[in-house]
Design a protein around this motif. Structure first.
Motif, mmCIF file in Angstrom:
data_model
loop_
_atom_site.group_PDB
_atom_site.id
_atom_site.type_symbol
_atom_site.label_atom_id
_atom_site.label_comp_id
_atom_site.label_asym_id
_atom_site.label_seq_id
_atom_site.Cartn_x
_atom_site.Cartn_y
_atom_site.Cartn_z
ATOM 1 N N THR A 180 -1.187 -0.641 6.132
ATOM 2 C CA THR A 180 -0.172 0.202 5.496
ATOM 3 C C THR A 180 -0.228 1.616 6.059
ATOM 4 O O THR A 180 0.682 2.395 5.873
ATOM 5 C CB THR A 180 -0.380 0.254 3.975
ATOM 6 O OG1 THR A 180 -1.734 0.616 3.710
ATOM 7 C CG2 THR A 180 -0.070 -1.079 3.338
ATOM 8 N N GLU A 217 -5.738 1.426 7.087
ATOM 9 C CA GLU A 217 -5.691 1.205 5.637
ATOM 10 C C GLU A 217 -4.828 0.008 5.281
ATOM 11 O O GLU A 217 -3.837 -0.270 5.962
ATOM 12 C CB GLU A 217 -5.102 2.436 4.930
ATOM 13 C CG GLU A 217 -6.056 3.601 4.835
ATOM 14 C CD GLU A 217 -5.449 4.788 4.108
ATOM 15 O OE1 GLU A 217 -4.250 4.747 3.770
ATOM 16 O OE2 GLU A 217 -6.180 5.769 3.899
ATOM 17 N N VAL A 219 -3.720 -2.606 1.507
ATOM 18 C CA VAL A 219 -3.709 -2.637 0.037
ATOM 19 C C VAL A 219 -4.168 -4.007 -0.434
ATOM 20 O O VAL A 219 -3.732 -5.027 0.110
ATOM 21 C CB VAL A 219 -2.293 -2.320 -0.506
ATOM 22 C CG1 VAL A 219 -2.290 -2.337 -2.026
ATOM 23 C CG2 VAL A 219 -1.831 -0.969 -0.007
ATOM 24 N N THR A 231 -6.084 1.014 -2.353
ATOM 25 C CA THR A 231 -5.897 1.352 -0.938
ATOM 26 C C THR A 231 -7.272 1.394 -0.289
ATOM 27 O O THR A 231 -8.056 2.309 -0.503
ATOM 28 C CB THR A 231 -5.206 2.718 -0.804
ATOM 29 O OG1 THR A 231 -3.983 2.652 -1.523
ATOM 30 C CG2 THR A 231 -4.929 3.050 0.648
ATOM 31 N N TYR A 544 -10.569 4.078 -5.757
ATOM 32 C CA TYR A 544 -9.555 3.830 -4.726
ATOM 33 C C TYR A 544 -8.199 4.287 -5.250
ATOM 34 O O TYR A 544 -7.849 3.957 -6.384
ATOM 35 C CB TYR A 544 -9.435 2.327 -4.433
ATOM 36 C CG TYR A 544 -10.631 1.701 -3.769
ATOM 37 C CD1 TYR A 544 -10.865 1.868 -2.411
ATOM 38 C CD2 TYR A 544 -11.506 0.922 -4.501
ATOM 39 C CE1 TYR A 544 -11.960 1.281 -1.799
ATOM 40 C CE2 TYR A 544 -12.612 0.333 -3.899
ATOM 41 C CZ TYR A 544 -12.823 0.512 -2.552
ATOM 42 O OH TYR A 544 -13.900 -0.069 -1.947
ATOM 43 N N THR A 547 -1.843 1.778 -5.326
ATOM 44 C CA THR A 547 -0.471 1.779 -4.835
ATOM 45 C C THR A 547 0.087 0.364 -4.872
ATOM 46 O O THR A 547 -0.673 -0.610 -4.954
ATOM 47 C CB THR A 547 -0.397 2.363 -3.402
ATOM 48 O OG1 THR A 547 0.953 2.540 -3.039
ATOM 49 C CG2 THR A 547 -1.057 1.460 -2.372
#
Lengths: 571, 557
Positions: A180, A217, A219, A231, A544, A547
């Motif tokens: 992401t 990164e 998710v 994340t 973390y 999202t």
């Protein structure tokens, strides 16, 4: 790459003229005895190259800038209890004729007034000190003339080649469905520092630093709400001080692949619950732990800006286990590890920012404090100045150069694991931990606790066991990647629990631990350290950011699908 | 205090359909409204160095409105607080105040609802867990206890002479005595039909004296506090005088005591310190809302049914309990007692640790994600902040209690194992604090002793000690991380003592109480106390005071 055009001789002449004018003429009305006792000027020129790349595209910036700094000291003739100020002025792309004089004049004036005020503050503060603190007195050392000249360097790499290298490496990100956010950034700096002072010293030093930051990164899609939408990232930072140590294009691609594989594994790794367990720390984690702990105790204590702030540990005070000793070695240029790989050390230097020769120090000898890094402001009878000053922000503070940790209790890697399993057997634990790399370090000097976030955490299973989270059977000695663990502890307790070290010394550039307010930390230092074993350490859960994953699948969805037993993204 | 009309105003207002606000264009309707009204009548006297320095009586009223829009599954919450509340029992005036504060509460509930909806675009965390637990209606009325007759004039005379006596001691810098009496009445109504009236009285006698340590000038303090629910538990003036003599003696000992160097030692905690420790390292980490917060260290999250402490450790929190017998006397009132919490839920005894196994959390009406833990009457607040799960009467006890002799022997045994000349004994505590996000804690002991585990010559103190000798030291505070600390607990005694106090957290300051026995730890980290040092002032305060007194005449004569 463009270079500054003004000749060194011209710069030094300009600085010398203004210094002479100020030391002879600066006086404070109504306080005729308040004259500058010492003035120094620094002119620091930096060439910088920043290459930022993601999914094959590249952004490249090159620029030069310079700043000037002045240190002014005011006070008694015996140099005790002097007021001082350090001030700097930035954004000199190229000093035009007359502009440097004006800047130095104004800056010296401001620094002198501040130094005079600081001197009077110190004089006032001394009146009401408790008896314990009265015995310690700060002295500014009197030095002879030092002259030293290093040849000027360029930035040492080809910008176009690195743009190609980074673009090639980040092309790998394109096909990765779960990314992401991602990037690779190279930051290269070449810094030349010109220094003169009112004692007649004249020094020119150079330094090159290179930093590569890799970010990947994704998710999580965990079935448990609490662990879903985290994340999770792999953040790898590499520091170098010589272009010969930079990774080749093939190596860079290899490191990028490794980061992506690690991210895949982390996204499906079980979340570790907070526990109190034994652990092995790799060299990087150990270096950061010891650097952070020492930063909060011995090193931070050296950074006083007034007598009332001094809480210097006594020489002989035990701060580490008996089997550990620590030296600071600014004279050490390279280190060769047992695999034969030679690395240039970031902390190598001949002279510090106050123009003092940088000397090696025995910081800790067999666990006990035996020395401190010092600037020219020091405590008589405790330690002599040893050339460890750095201009940080608006302060002159001590710094570390190359921190070399040595152990008298070394084990091989296998022996460390056996010892860890032995502790688990004794305590009835299912597993201990192996922690590798560090992404973040914090220390709270007032509350006396620290937190370190490992880049990777593995369980090392001591018993044959079935792990429900990952639906896997483990045998004794098996390693299992987990996520979400942070170490929390009291520095003294952790050091008490340090059992032994490995024999696998390697070089680490420590992260700046937030919370160390006074001691200088930066990429201009290196730590040589082996891995370590601690009999117990407390884990807390890592935070973390939450999202929602992208609503539409990756454009190449289906080509590289990752198996996830906790994944409910398709349900 | 007459409350009839005010209570009726609260009940009528919460039921009045005309007071259900609507906002055109916004579809979240009000589904829950509550009002919490707190009356606090207090009287305070403070005497310093022989003079009355403060005497004040006050009545503080706090009215809190809570409005929820949406439904129990997904809502927006708003609250509004005012301290401008009618003093008299006037129905219409009260209705007007309720109307005034309900509208901003409704508006902030709407804002919260929209903000939560907005948050769900980026995270689905709030959708899956219900927002609020529905509860059946409750009606509860209790008449206040008969108020004791307190002769304040007599107290003032006594406090002046006692503080003068304390201040006249040559080494005492400052001598203070204060007495505070509080009468609190709380009225709670909600739109589910609940209506509750409760009363509580608090009596707080505090004595303190400061001095400066010889050598490094550390500012020392000796204090005694009596914090009770019943006036009868405030000690007699004769006993207070005895305590003052002890304090002066204690200060003199502390002035001469050596400074303890930081390090790790086996340690005994007296019941007070054990109570504070359990409150800080365990109690706060079992508060319900913390289990669901992404910012917390999650020390006990997800561990229900798992072993988290040694087998002998039991821990309950019981706000319903009003009295307990401790080692010093029978029937000691517990400060954390109440019948219904700040959300109208009946107080209940919650088993937290059962033989070292985690059984439950302290919950308010906010459900904890992933757990089927109903509200257990621990939703508490100070009348201004939003209620959250908090401690009340935290009671720790051992399944296999040790005698005081055995506790000392365990300490000596631990010292021998670790080859240490001495362990430490901590007595009394003025409190502590903890960071549940960063997972650390601190506890401040009043007194620290070394207990020598073997015959030895102490090089630091240049004295010979024998096994079992004790030596007072100073300048330390206890620090650590919760799990390591809990796992280092090796035994608990049978000498329970009640430690009453106030606890500050997200929902404000609430009265609490810890009941715990002595305990022994195999290892304990101590820090150098944050030193507040001062040089000895000249002339010495007592001399100065006497000179002033002889010149101007003592107002006591």
């Amino acid at each position: 790459m463009t270079r500054f055009k003004t000749r060194l001789e011209d710069l030094v002449d300009m600085m010398r003229n203004e210094l002479k004018r100020n030391i002879e003429g600066l006086r404070m009305p109504y306080y005729k005895d308040l004259a500058p006792k010492y003035i120094s000027y620094s002119f620091v020129r930096t060439d910088e190259l920043i290459v930022n790349s993601d999914v094959g595209s590249v952004d490249c910036k090159q620029h030069e800038h310079a700043l000037i700094g002045t240190e002014v000291r005011v006070g008694r003739d015996d140099c005790k209890m002097m007021g001082y100020d350090y001030d700097f002025h930035g954004n000199f792309a190229e000093p035009a004729e007359g502009s440097l004089d004006v800047a130095l004049w104004l800056m010296t004036d401001g620094a002198f007034k501040q130094a005079a005020s600081d001197y009077l503050e110190r004089k006032k503060g001394k009146l009401f000190l408790s008896s314990k603190k009265k015995s310690k007195e700060l002295v500014f050392s009197v030095e002879g003339v030092h002259e030293y000249h290093e040849d000027e360097l360029d930035i040492g790499l080809d910008a176009a080649e690195w743009c190609r290298n980074l673009a090639g490496a980040t092309t790998l990100f394109k096909e990765h469905e779960r990314l992401t956010d991602s990037s690779i950034e190279l930051n290269a700096r070449n810094t030349a520092r010109y220094f003169i002072n009112s004692e007649g010293s004249k020094i020119l030093t150079n330094g090159r630093f290179y930093q590569i930051d890799m970010t990947a990164e994704g998710v999580t899609h965990h079935k448990n709400r609490k662990f879903r939408g985290d994340t999770v990232g792999v953040y790898k930072t590499m520091y170098f001080s010589d272009p010969a140590d930079l990774p080749s294009n093939e190596e860079l691609i290899g490191i990028t692949r490794e980061c992506l594989d690690t991210l895949d594994a982390l996204l499906i790794a079980p979340v570790q619950e907070p526990l109190d367990r034994p652990a092995i720390f790799d060299q990087e984690f150990s270096a950061q732990l010891l650097y952070t702990v020492l930063a909060s105790t011995v090193l931070n204590a050296c950074c006083f800006s007034s007598v009332s702030e001094m809480t210097l540990p006594e020489t002989g005070e035990k701060v580490l286990p008996d089997f550990l000793s620590v030296k600071d070695r600014p004279d050490m240029v390279t280190f060769t590890d047992r695999s034969g790989k030679t690395v240039h050390l970031n902390g190598r230097r001949k002279y510090d920012h106050q123009g003092m020769p940088c000397l090696p120090i025995d910081l800790i000898t067999e666990g006990k404090v035996s020395g401190f890094p010092c600037t020219r402001e020091y405590i008589k009878g405790m330690q002599e100045p040893n050339g460890h000053a750095i201009y940080g922000g608006d302060n002159v503070v001590p710094c570390m150069t190359n921190m070399v940790i040595s152990s008298k209790n070394e084990d091989s890697g296998d022996q460390l694991v056996e010892k860890l399993l032995g502790i688990c057997d004794e305590k009835g634990y299912d597993y201990g931990f192996f922690m590798s790399g560090v992404t973040e370090a914090n220390i709270d000097n007032e509350e006396n606790f620290y937190t370190l976030t490992p880049r990777l955490t593995y369980r090392i299973w001591a018993k044959e066991a079935y792990d429900e989270d990952s639906d896997t059977h483990f045998k004794r000695g098996d390693r299992q990647l987990v996520r979400g663990a942070q170490i929390v502890g009291n520095p003294d307790t952790t050091m008490t629990n340090l059992v032994s070290t490995g024999d696998d010394y390697s070089v680490t550039v420590p992260h700046e631990a937030s919370g160390v307010s006074r001691f200088h930390q930066g990429i201009d230092s290196s730590v040589i350290c082996p891995s370590t074993l601690v009999s117990r350490v407390e884990l807390k859960r890592e935070f973390y950011p939450k999202t929602r994953p992208p609503l539409l699948p990756h454009p190449s969805y289906g080509k590289n699908k990752v198996e996830d037993k906790n994944d409910d993204s398709d349900k | 205090m007459k409350l009839h009309n005010k209570l009726k105003a609260l009940e009528d207002h919460v039921k009045d359909p005309r007071q259900r606000f609507e906002c055109s264009g916004y579809d979240a309707e009000t589904y829950f409204t509550s009002y919490l009204l707190l009356y606090n009548d207090s009287f305070e006297i403070e005497a310093i160095n022989g003079a009355i320095a403060d005497e004040a009586s006050s009545t503080e009223n706090t009215l809190r409105a809570e409005v929820r829009v949406g439904d129990y599954k997904f809502d927006g919450k708003g609250s509004e607080v005012t301290d401008v509340v009618p003093m008299t029992d006037n129905y219409l005036s009260m209705r007007n105040t309720l109307w005034e504060i309900s509208w901003p509460a409704f508006k902030s509930a709407q804002e919260d609802y929209l903000e939560k909806c907005g948050g769900c675009v980026d995270s689905d965390q709030d959708i899956e867990v219900a927002s609020f637990t529905k509860m059946p209606p409750v009606r509860y009325r209790v008449e206040p206890d008969r108020k004791p007759k307190i002769d304040y004039e007599s107290w003032k005379r006594f406090m002046k002479s006692a503080s003068k006596k304390m201040g006249e001691s040559p080494d005492v810098l400052n001598a203070k005595i204060s007495l505070t009496v509080e009468n609190i009445c709380s009225l709670y109504v909600n739109s589910e039909g609940t209506s509750i009236v409760q009363h509580a009285e608090h009596y707080y006698l505090y004595m303190s004296a400061d001095a400066v340590a010889k050598g490094d000038g550390e500012l020392l303090c000796s204090s005694r506090r009596h914090f009770t629910r019943d006036y009868s538990e405030i000690p007699s003036k004769r006993k207070i005088s005895d305590e003052i003599s002890d304090m002066i003696k204690e200060l003199e000992e502390l002035r001469n005591a050596p400074v303890q160097k930081p390090g790790s030692f086996p340690a005994i905690f007296d019941p007070d310190v054990t109570g504070v420790l359990f409150h800080e390292i365990v109690g706060h980490r079992l508060e319900g809302e913390r289990q669901d917060s992404e910012w917390e260290g999650d020390t006990f999250e997800g561990k229900i049914g798992k072993k988290v402490a040694p087998d002998f450790v039991n821990l309950v929190d019981n706000p319903a309990k009003r009295y307990i017998d401790d080692k010093d006397k029978d029937r000691v009132g517990l400060m954390g007692h109440y019948k219904y919490d700040s959300e109208g839920v009946k107080a209940s005894n919650v088993v937290l640790f059962d033989k070292g196994v985690l059984r439950n959390y302290l919950t308010s009406r906010k459900p904890i994600g992933g757990y089927d833990v109903p509200p257990n009457g621990h939703g508490r607040c100070d009348g201004e902040e939003d209620p959250v799960g908090r401690m009340s009467n935290l009671i720790a006890y051992s399944s296999t209690p040790l005698s005081p002799h055995d506790i000392r022997e365990r300490l000596i045994e631990e010292c021998a194992k670790q080859d240490k000349d001495y362990g430490l004994i901590f007595e009394g505590s003025s409190g502590g604090y903890t960071g549940t996000e960063d997972d650390f804690f601190k506890v401040f002991p009043d007194k620290t002793y070394r207990l020598y585990s073997r015959d030895c010559y102490d090089k630091e103190l240049k004295r010979q000690f024998r096994r079992g000798d004790v030596q007072l030291v100073r300048g330390v505070e206890i620090t650590g991380t919760p799990l390591i600390m809990l796992n280092d607990l090796v035994g608990m005694g049978d000498d329970h003592v009640v430690w009453p106090g106030v606890c500050g957290a997200e929902s404000g300051w609430v009265k609490v109480c810890c009941v715990a026995p002595s305990s022994v730890f195999s290892n304990m980290e101590i820090n150098e106390k944050d030193e507040t040092s001062t040089p000895n002032p000249l002339p010495k305060p007592s001399t100065y005071m006497r000179k002033i007194a002889s010149r101007k005449g003592d107002d006591e004569k």
